[in-house]
Design a protein around this motif. Structure first.
Motif, PDB file in Angstrom:
ATOM      1  N   ALA A  92      23.464 -22.872  55.896  1.00 35.93           N
ATOM      2  CA  ALA A  92      23.239 -21.861  54.862  1.00 35.93           C
ATOM      3  C   ALA A  92      21.988 -21.053  55.179  1.00 35.93           C
ATOM      4  CB  ALA A  92      23.108 -22.524  53.491  1.00 35.93           C
ATOM      5  N   GLN A  93      20.965 -21.739  55.660  1.00 35.79           N
ATOM      6  CA  GLN A  93      19.738 -21.028  56.035  1.00 35.79           C
ATOM      7  C   GLN A  93      19.992 -20.081  57.204  1.00 35.79           C
ATOM      8  OE1 GLN A  93      16.454 -23.519  57.268  1.00 35.79           O
ATOM      9  NE2 GLN A  93      14.973 -21.875  57.041  1.00 35.79           N
ATOM     10  N   ALA A  94      20.836 -20.487  58.145  1.00 34.69           N
ATOM     11  CA  ALA A  94      21.153 -19.629  59.286  1.00 34.69           C
ATOM     12  C   ALA A  94      21.757 -18.305  58.819  1.00 34.69           C
ATOM     13  CB  ALA A  94      22.116 -20.346  60.232  1.00 34.69           C
ATOM     14  N   PHE A  95      22.639 -18.365  57.826  1.00 31.62           N
ATOM     15  CA  PHE A  95      23.213 -17.136  57.276  1.00 31.62           C
ATOM     16  C   PHE A  95      22.108 -16.258  56.694  1.00 31.62           C
ATOM     17  CE2 PHE A  95      27.349 -19.320  57.253  1.00 31.62           C
ATOM     18  CZ  PHE A  95      28.193 -18.282  57.600  1.00 31.62           C
ATOM     19  N   GLU A  96      21.240 -16.852  55.879  1.00 26.61           N
ATOM     20  CA  GLU A  96      20.197 -16.075  55.221  1.00 26.61           C
ATOM     21  C   GLU A  96      19.218 -15.473  56.229  1.00 26.61           C
ATOM     22  OE1 GLU A  96      20.175 -18.469  50.944  1.00 26.61           O
ATOM     23  OE2 GLU A  96      18.808 -19.093  52.547  1.00 26.61           O
ATOM     24  N   VAL A  97      18.891 -16.242  57.254  1.00 29.86           N
ATOM     25  CA  VAL A  97      18.004 -15.741  58.304  1.00 29.86           C
ATOM     26  C   VAL A  97      18.659 -14.567  59.040  1.00 29.86           C
ATOM     27  CG1 VAL A  97      16.959 -16.327  60.535  1.00 29.86           C
ATOM     28  CG2 VAL A  97      16.741 -17.898  58.612  1.00 29.86           C
ATOM     29  N   PHE A  98      19.960 -14.670  59.277  1.00 33.45           N
ATOM     30  CA  PHE A  98      20.678 -13.579  59.939  1.00 33.45           C
ATOM     31  C   PHE A  98      20.688 -12.327  59.071  1.00 33.45           C
ATOM     32  CE2 PHE A  98      24.613 -11.175  60.690  1.00 33.45           C
ATOM     33  CZ  PHE A  98      24.407 -10.819  62.017  1.00 33.45           C
ATOM     34  N   PHE A  99      20.961 -12.474  57.778  1.00 31.64           N
ATOM     35  CA  PHE A  99      20.971 -11.307  56.890  1.00 31.64           C
ATOM     36  C   PHE A  99      19.603 -10.612  56.915  1.00 31.64           C
ATOM     37  CE2 PHE A  99      24.004 -13.985  54.071  1.00 31.64           C
ATOM     38  CZ  PHE A  99      25.068 -13.700  54.899  1.00 31.64           C
ATOM     39  N   LYS A 138      10.612  -7.851  48.683  1.00 34.67           N
ATOM     40  CA  LYS A 138      11.815  -7.448  47.962  1.00 34.67           C
ATOM     41  C   LYS A 138      12.893  -8.525  48.009  1.00 34.67           C
ATOM     42  CE  LYS A 138      14.220  -4.275  45.775  1.00 34.67           C
ATOM     43  NZ  LYS A 138      13.809  -3.740  44.470  1.00 34.67           N
ATOM     44  N   ILE A 139      13.079  -9.160  49.162  1.00 37.70           N
ATOM     45  CA  ILE A 139      14.234 -10.050  49.317  1.00 37.70           C
ATOM     46  C   ILE A 139      13.882 -11.531  49.240  1.00 37.70           C
ATOM     47  CG2 ILE A 139      15.369  -8.323  50.757  1.00 37.70           C
ATOM     48  CD1 ILE A 139      14.802 -10.045  53.189  1.00 37.70           C
ATOM     49  N   SER A 141      13.137 -13.599  46.997  1.00 35.22           N
ATOM     50  CA  SER A 141      13.698 -14.401  45.903  1.00 35.22           C
ATOM     51  C   SER A 141      15.210 -14.236  45.759  1.00 35.22           C
ATOM     52  CB  SER A 141      13.023 -14.026  44.573  1.00 35.22           C
ATOM     53  OG  SER A 141      13.255 -12.660  44.262  1.00 35.22           O
ATOM     54  N   TYR A 142      15.835 -13.489  46.662  1.00 29.31           N
ATOM     55  CA  TYR A 142      17.273 -13.263  46.552  1.00 29.31           C
ATOM     56  C   TYR A 142      18.056 -14.545  46.828  1.00 29.31           C
ATOM     57  CZ  TYR A 142      16.779  -8.144  46.405  1.00 29.31           C
ATOM     58  OH  TYR A 142      16.486  -6.855  46.040  1.00 29.31           O
ATOM     59  N   THR A 143      19.112 -14.731  46.068  1.00 27.42           N
ATOM     60  CA  THR A 143      20.011 -15.858  46.298  1.00 27.42           C
ATOM     61  C   THR A 143      20.888 -15.579  47.522  1.00 27.42           C
ATOM     62  OG1 THR A 143      21.728 -14.903  44.889  1.00 27.42           O
ATOM     63  CG2 THR A 143      20.096 -16.344  43.829  1.00 27.42           C
ATOM     64  N   PHE A 144      21.567 -16.617  47.970  1.00 31.68           N
ATOM     65  CA  PHE A 144      22.484 -16.484  49.110  1.00 31.68           C
ATOM     66  C   PHE A 144      23.502 -15.380  48.849  1.00 31.68           C
ATOM     67  CE2 PHE A 144      26.430 -17.288  51.292  1.00 31.68           C
ATOM     68  CZ  PHE A 144      26.058 -17.697  52.555  1.00 31.68           C
ATOM     69  N   SER A 145      24.151 -15.427  47.686  1.00 33.11           N
ATOM     70  CA  SER A 145      25.235 -14.483  47.408  1.00 33.11           C
ATOM     71  C   SER A 145      24.720 -13.051  47.308  1.00 33.11           C
ATOM     72  CB  SER A 145      25.970 -14.876  46.123  1.00 33.11           C
ATOM     73  OG  SER A 145      25.070 -14.944  45.031  1.00 33.11           O
ATOM     74  N   ARG A 146      23.549 -12.854  46.695  1.00 30.98           N
ATOM     75  CA  ARG A 146      23.017 -11.490  46.582  1.00 30.98           C
ATOM     76  C   ARG A 146      22.668 -10.933  47.961  1.00 30.98           C
ATOM     77  NH1 ARG A 146      18.854  -8.954  42.270  1.00 30.98           N
ATOM     78  NH2 ARG A 146      20.703  -9.405  41.023  1.00 30.98           N
ATOM     79  N   LEU A 147      22.028 -11.747  48.781  1.00 32.16           N
ATOM     80  CA  LEU A 147      21.652 -11.293  50.114  1.00 32.16           C
ATOM     81  C   LEU A 147      22.891 -11.009  50.959  1.00 32.16           C
ATOM     82  CD1 LEU A 147      19.070 -10.708  51.638  1.00 32.16           C
ATOM     83  CD2 LEU A 147      19.041 -13.069  52.444  1.00 32.16           C
ATOM     84  N   ARG A 148      23.918 -11.857  50.798  1.00 32.30           N
ATOM     85  CA  ARG A 148      25.171 -11.620  51.529  1.00 32.30           C
ATOM     86  C   ARG A 148      25.813 -10.300  51.100  1.00 32.30           C
ATOM     87  NH1 ARG A 148      29.829 -15.893  50.481  1.00 32.30           N
ATOM     88  NH2 ARG A 148      29.362 -15.176  48.374  1.00 32.30           N
ATOM     89  N   ASN A 149      25.854 -10.039  49.803  1.00 34.83           N
ATOM     90  CA  ASN A 149      26.456  -8.795  49.320  1.00 34.83           C
ATOM     91  C   ASN A 149      25.691  -7.573  49.820  1.00 34.83           C
ATOM     92  OD1 ASN A 149      28.293 -10.357  47.937  1.00 34.83           O
ATOM     93  ND2 ASN A 149      27.277 -10.153  45.956  1.00 34.83           N
ATOM     94  N   ASN A 172      13.399  -0.168  48.640  1.00 34.92           N
ATOM     95  CA  ASN A 172      13.096  -0.223  47.203  1.00 34.92           C
ATOM     96  C   ASN A 172      14.354  -0.282  46.342  1.00 34.92           C
ATOM     97  OD1 ASN A 172      10.234  -0.247  47.110  1.00 34.92           O
ATOM     98  ND2 ASN A 172      10.177   1.944  47.605  1.00 34.92           N
ATOM     99  N   LYS A 173      15.469   0.218  46.884  1.00 34.71           N
ATOM    100  CA  LYS A 173      16.705   0.283  46.104  1.00 34.71           C
ATOM    101  C   LYS A 173      17.781  -0.677  46.621  1.00 34.71           C
ATOM    102  CE  LYS A 173      15.920   5.115  44.771  1.00 34.71           C
ATOM    103  NZ  LYS A 173      16.442   6.501  44.837  1.00 34.71           N
ATOM    104  N   LEU A 174      17.365  -1.744  47.291  1.00 31.77           N
ATOM    105  CA  LEU A 174      18.343  -2.692  47.821  1.00 31.77           C
ATOM    106  C   LEU A 174      19.207  -3.311  46.726  1.00 31.77           C
ATOM    107  CD1 LEU A 174      16.464  -4.617  50.679  1.00 31.77           C
ATOM    108  CD2 LEU A 174      18.413  -3.061  50.894  1.00 31.77           C
ATOM    109  N   ASP A 175      18.682  -3.384  45.512  1.00 34.93           N
ATOM    110  CA  ASP A 175      19.462  -3.967  44.420  1.00 34.93           C
ATOM    111  C   ASP A 175      20.719  -3.152  44.117  1.00 34.93           C
ATOM    112  OD1 ASP A 175      17.902  -6.184  43.976  1.00 34.93           O
ATOM    113  OD2 ASP A 175      16.592  -5.193  42.541  1.00 34.93           O
TER     114      ASP A 175
END
Length: 259
Positions: A92-99, A138-139, A141-149, A172-175
């Protein structure tokens, strides 16, 4: 007398393991605490940690894979030790690191490589460092799903950013990119290989499985779940990296490759 070079070694994300060429002691050198660097070790003199030896020798030939790949590769040793929960955490961390790496490459590294040809390198570097801090803030505190989206939606934009000045408002507008992309939108991508990978990424359950492991239930996954997760993660991440040209987290590589 010249020090010997290590011949038996094993590397992972956190450690460089080297068997002393004099006494065959297994030395586990932590990259941060012992070696004082997270850069790949091309050459370094070290001292055997065996008190009865203590001789100096040389280590070299480190792994040069990006962090997300090393986290996946580490899972094979974790699996041998039957530390299945840690495999899921790594994947799971590998995915987040890649994003995160993708966002740095597209929003910082590539625009920097273009800007440096037009302006003073030092000015561009300072600007990129400022934006890197902004992106992290900005990112973080993002959850896995938010960062993936956000990752998928940014890929779907297919937007080439040629200036760091354009990067700041996007960061600034990544959300605005946090919503789940539809299958129809993903399947409209002309590159069918990329489209399939993004669908697979959208459907992966590794984030949910990681949550089961770390939350109150302290779920213990089976080897079958680990095998499936490793295969899925390698298939998605390594292929996406090739498709999108995300080869490394070393900005110097992009400076050489980009026209």
């Amino acid at each position: 007398m010249n020090e010997l070079y290590v011949t038996k070694k094993k590397m992972n994300y956190e450690n460089f393991v080297a068997w002393c060429p004099y006494c065959d002691f297994k030395n586990i050198f932590n990259r941060v605490t012992d070696l004082r660097t997270t850069e790949p070790i091309a050459f370094m003199k070290v001292k055997c940690l065996n008190d009865s030896c203590g001789k100096k020798f040389n280590i070299n030939g480190d792994l040069v894979s990006p962090a997300f790949q090393m986290l996946v590769i580490d899972c094979y040793d974790l699996k041998k030790e039957k530390r299945y929960s840690y495999c899921i955490l790594n994947l799971a961390q590998a995915f987040e690191v890649f994003f995160s790496l993708y966002l740095r490459v597209e929003l910082l590294y590539k625009p920097f490589c273009i800007n440096r040809k037009r302006r003073e390198v030092e000015v561009c570097l300072n600007r990129m460092n400022e934006l890197e801090k902004l992106l992290y803030k900005k990112i973080k505190s993002y959850t896995f799903s938010r960062l993936r989206n956000i990752f998928i939606n940014r890929v779907l934009c297919n937007e080439s950013i040629d200036s760091l000045n354009y990067s700041e408002p996007i960061i600034n507008k990544l959300d605005l990119f946090k919503d789940v992309p539809s299958d129809e939108k993903i399947e409209s991508v002309q590159n069918t290989r990329l489209s399939k990978l993004l669908i697979d990424l959208k459907n992966t359950k590794i984030g949910e499985l990681r949550n089961h492991v770390v939350h109150k239930s302290a779920y213990r996954p089976s080897v079958e779940e680990v095998d499936k997760s490793i295969e899925e993660t390698r298939s998605i991440l390594f292929s996406l990296a090739n498709c999108l040209g995300i080869k490394t987290d070393d900005i110097n590589w992009y400076m050489k490759e980009l026209p």
